[in-house]
Design a protein around this motif. Structure first.
Motif, PDB file in Angstrom:
ATOM      1  N   TYR A 113      -0.104  17.739   5.812  1.00 58.39           N
ATOM      2  CA  TYR A 113      -0.980  18.896   5.585  1.00 58.39           C
ATOM      3  C   TYR A 113      -2.430  18.555   5.883  1.00 58.39           C
ATOM      4  CZ  TYR A 113      -2.208  16.856   1.029  1.00 58.39           C
ATOM      5  OH  TYR A 113      -2.663  16.034   0.045  1.00 58.39           O
ATOM      6  N   LEU A 114      -2.777  17.273   5.915  1.00 59.34           N
ATOM      7  CA  LEU A 114      -4.161  16.880   6.192  1.00 59.34           C
ATOM      8  C   LEU A 114      -4.575  17.238   7.617  1.00 59.34           C
ATOM      9  CD1 LEU A 114      -4.441  13.339   4.601  1.00 59.34           C
ATOM     10  CD2 LEU A 114      -5.412  15.448   3.736  1.00 59.34           C
ATOM     11  N   ARG A 115      -3.588  17.408   8.495  1.00 60.09           N
ATOM     12  CA  ARG A 115      -3.891  17.679   9.901  1.00 60.09           C
ATOM     13  C   ARG A 115      -4.608  19.015  10.067  1.00 60.09           C
ATOM     14  NH1 ARG A 115       2.055  15.942  12.059  1.00 60.09           N
ATOM     15  NH2 ARG A 115       1.687  13.726  12.189  1.00 60.09           N
TER      16      ARG A 115
ATOM     17  N   GLY B 235     -13.204  18.529   6.488  1.00 57.88           N
ATOM     18  CA  GLY B 235     -14.275  18.351   5.514  1.00 57.88           C
ATOM     19  C   GLY B 235     -13.786  18.041   4.120  1.00 57.88           C
ATOM     20  N   LYS B 236     -14.289  18.830   3.140  1.00 56.02           N
ATOM     21  CA  LYS B 236     -14.016  18.521   1.742  1.00 56.02           C
ATOM     22  C   LYS B 236     -12.543  18.714   1.374  1.00 56.02           C
ATOM     23  CE  LYS B 236     -16.322  19.128  -2.668  1.00 56.02           C
ATOM     24  NZ  LYS B 236     -17.128  20.025  -3.486  1.00 56.02           N
ATOM     25  N   SER B 237     -11.899  19.724   2.012  1.00 55.87           N
ATOM     26  CA  SER B 237     -10.503  19.990   1.656  1.00 55.87           C
ATOM     27  C   SER B 237      -9.568  18.897   2.176  1.00 55.87           C
ATOM     28  CB  SER B 237     -10.071  21.350   2.198  1.00 55.87           C
ATOM     29  OG  SER B 237     -10.171  21.359   3.594  1.00 55.87           O
ATOM     30  N   ALA B 238     -10.059  18.074   3.088  1.00 54.14           N
ATOM     31  CA  ALA B 238      -9.229  16.980   3.602  1.00 54.14           C
ATOM     32  C   ALA B 238      -9.409  15.710   2.788  1.00 54.14           C
ATOM     33  CB  ALA B 238      -9.553  16.707   5.073  1.00 54.14           C
ATOM     34  N   LYS B 239     -10.117  15.847   1.673  1.00 50.26           N
ATOM     35  CA  LYS B 239     -10.376  14.672   0.853  1.00 50.26           C
ATOM     36  C   LYS B 239      -9.205  14.388  -0.088  1.00 50.26           C
ATOM     37  CE  LYS B 239     -14.327  12.772  -1.238  1.00 50.26           C
ATOM     38  NZ  LYS B 239     -15.491  12.937  -2.086  1.00 50.26           N
ATOM     39  N   ILE B 240      -8.975  13.127  -0.340  1.00 48.35           N
ATOM     40  CA  ILE B 240      -7.881  12.755  -1.253  1.00 48.35           C
ATOM     41  C   ILE B 240      -8.488  12.212  -2.536  1.00 48.35           C
ATOM     42  CG2 ILE B 240      -6.042  11.061  -1.588  1.00 48.35           C
ATOM     43  CD1 ILE B 240      -5.345  11.466   1.348  1.00 48.35           C
TER      44      ILE B 240
ATOM     45  N   LYS C  68      -7.145   8.973  10.960  1.00 50.40           N
ATOM     46  CA  LYS C  68      -8.583   8.991  10.735  1.00 50.40           C
ATOM     47  C   LYS C  68      -9.189  10.071  11.609  1.00 50.40           C
ATOM     48  CE  LYS C  68     -10.310   5.695  14.138  1.00 50.40           C
ATOM     49  NZ  LYS C  68     -11.086   4.489  14.347  1.00 50.40           N
ATOM     50  N   VAL C  69     -10.411  10.494  11.247  1.00 44.84           N
ATOM     51  CA  VAL C  69     -11.105  11.479  12.075  1.00 44.84           C
ATOM     52  C   VAL C  69     -12.255  10.750  12.751  1.00 44.84           C
ATOM     53  CG1 VAL C  69     -12.361  13.650  12.128  1.00 44.84           C
ATOM     54  CG2 VAL C  69     -10.420  13.376  10.597  1.00 44.84           C
TER      55      VAL C  69
ATOM     56  N   PHE D  60       0.857  -1.171   0.000  1.00 43.19           N
ATOM     57  CA  PHE D  60       0.000   0.000   0.000  1.00 43.19           C
ATOM     58  C   PHE D  60       0.894   1.222   0.000  1.00 43.19           C
ATOM     59  CE2 PHE D  60       0.573  -1.558   4.294  1.00 43.19           C
ATOM     60  CZ  PHE D  60       1.030  -0.450   4.965  1.00 43.19           C
ATOM     61  N   ASN D  61       0.339   2.342  -0.480  1.00 36.72           N
ATOM     62  CA  ASN D  61       1.156   3.540  -0.637  1.00 36.72           C
ATOM     63  C   ASN D  61       0.589   4.701   0.165  1.00 36.72           C
ATOM     64  OD1 ASN D  61       3.204   2.643  -2.407  1.00 36.72           O
ATOM     65  ND2 ASN D  61       1.665   2.525  -4.020  1.00 36.72           N
ATOM     66  N   ILE D  62       1.337   5.805   0.152  1.00 38.61           N
ATOM     67  CA  ILE D  62       0.889   7.027   0.819  1.00 38.61           C
ATOM     68  C   ILE D  62      -0.398   7.508   0.134  1.00 38.61           C
ATOM     69  CG2 ILE D  62       1.615   9.319   1.570  1.00 38.61           C
ATOM     70  CD1 ILE D  62       3.599   7.156   2.378  1.00 38.61           C
ATOM     71  N   GLY D  63      -1.376   7.902   0.912  1.00 39.85           N
ATOM     72  CA  GLY D  63      -2.628   8.402   0.361  1.00 39.85           C
ATOM     73  C   GLY D  63      -3.703   7.341   0.242  1.00 39.85           C
ATOM     74  N   ASP D  64      -3.324   6.070   0.351  1.00 46.36           N
ATOM     75  CA  ASP D  64      -4.317   4.998   0.286  1.00 46.36           C
ATOM     76  C   ASP D  64      -5.142   4.981   1.578  1.00 46.36           C
ATOM     77  OD1 ASP D  64      -3.086   4.393  -2.022  1.00 46.36           O
ATOM     78  OD2 ASP D  64      -2.245   2.474  -1.405  1.00 46.36           O
ATOM     79  N   THR D  65      -6.425   4.656   1.402  1.00 45.55           N
ATOM     80  CA  THR D  65      -7.249   4.435   2.582  1.00 45.55           C
ATOM     81  C   THR D  65      -7.188   2.940   2.890  1.00 45.55           C
ATOM     82  OG1 THR D  65      -8.670   6.226   1.880  1.00 45.55           O
ATOM     83  CG2 THR D  65      -9.550   4.756   3.555  1.00 45.55           C
TER      84      THR D  65
END
Lengths: 116, 204
Positions: free
Chosen positions: A97-99, A103-108, A61-62, A18-23
């Motif tokens: 930067y996700l920290r 909401g929407k801006s934290a979406k990948i 996770k949030v 798995f890589n960076i950015g994967d859920t």
């Protein structure tokens, strides 16, 4: 000849790629009293660091509006298995930067899988 | 007491059965050959002299030592140390099997050399403030008042050579013993760099 390498070799294990950015969903073994059960932890991989048996990855996770981050050693025997939920399309190796985002801006963005 | 001679190979980390991670030092310990048995009647005390790290080239052994090894009918060893142990014969081998998982040990070796160091690194002095017009940074300060004692006390901490000295670390725990490869995995750090020869003793 390399004795330390031989010791580390014994602890190596494959939890899948798995890589960076994967859920991902990490299935963690939890011991309660004398019973063992499996607890899932689902979130975004925001960093991977180290090499060999020392490699770790961080999952964010949030949960109920509170950000939770857990660091797992890749070779930890406490990880039962890792499931990839979504492949992420990111341009950075560390998604710290996700920290600061909500909401929407934290979406990948999801990675488009190009079929051959 | 049980003792063994070893060589530090480096550090790594291992997981135990419960999945906990431990930082360990890997030490290649033994097999150590018993060179001489000292007895109360002959030498006034009981001990065994053991040798570790075989010397392969004959010309690297000096003449007096060569005589000792020849008389005992043994190979030549680089490191010779005494341990107060009993019930051993000349030529017997001491291996890591004398140690078990969970044993408390102490490790003695020559620490890493640090060269000429100031008082902050060498004696943990606090030093002065870095800013707000301070002109007193890493100096030792006063080393004695003028009326009393009117001299510098003995053992006053001063700058000088640090490291490269015999250090014993006590209360170390053995995490694992790998008898097939003569390895001890010791929890935490031990003195010296990679390749340092160590004396390992059971008990504190």
């Amino acid at each position: 000849m390399n004795m330390i390498g031989a010791i580390e070799e014994g602890f190596k294990r494959d939890v899948g790629e798995f890589n960076i950015g994967d859920t991902i969903k990490v299935f963690v073994k939890v011991v309660e009293g004398d019973k063992e059960r499996i607890q899932p932890f689902q979130g975004v991989v925001i960093s991977r660091k180290g090499s060999g048996t020392r490699e770790t990855f961080m999952v964010r996770k949030v949960s109920f509006g509170v950000g939770v981050e857990r660091i797992f050693p890749v070779c930890s025997p406490n990880i039962d298995r890792v499931e990839i939920i979504k492949k992420g399309d990111v341009r950075r190796a560390k998604l710290y930067y996700l920290r600061g985002k909500k909401g929407k801006s934290a979406k990948i963005k999801e990675k488009e899988i190009i079929s051959e | 007491m049980t003792g063994i001679l070893g060589r530090k190979l480096g550090m790594t980390q291992v997981f135990d059965e419960s999945g906990k991670m431990w930082p360990v030092t890997v030490v290649e310990a033994g097999p150590c050959c018993v060179i001489q048995v000292k007895t109360k009647e002959k030498d006034g005390y009981e001990a065994v002299k053991v040798g570790f790290f075989e010397i392969k080239k004959e010309k690297k052994v000096n003449k007096p030592l060569k005589g000792i090894f020849k008389k005992a009918g043994l190979n030549a060893y680089k490191i010779l140390k005494e341990f107060p142990m009993g019930d051993l014969k000349v030529g017997e081998m001491i291996t890591v099997e004398k140690f078990q998982k969970g044993d408390v040990i102490s490790a003695t070796g020559i620490s890493k050399g640090k060269g000429f160091q100031g008082v902050i690194k060498r004696h943990n002095y606090a030093g002065g403030p870095a800013s707000h017009g301070s002109m007193f940074y890493r100096a030792p300060g006063s080393i004695g008042a003028s009326s009393y004692p009117s001299r510098v006390w003995k053992n006053k901490g001063m700058p000088g050579h640090m490291g490269s000295e015999r250090v014993t670390v006590k209360n170390l725990k053995i995490i694992d013993v790998k008898a097939d490869r003569n390895l001890l995995l010791i929890l935490g750090a031990v003195p010296g760099s990679k390749g340092t020869f160590l004396e390992i003793r059971k008990g504190v």
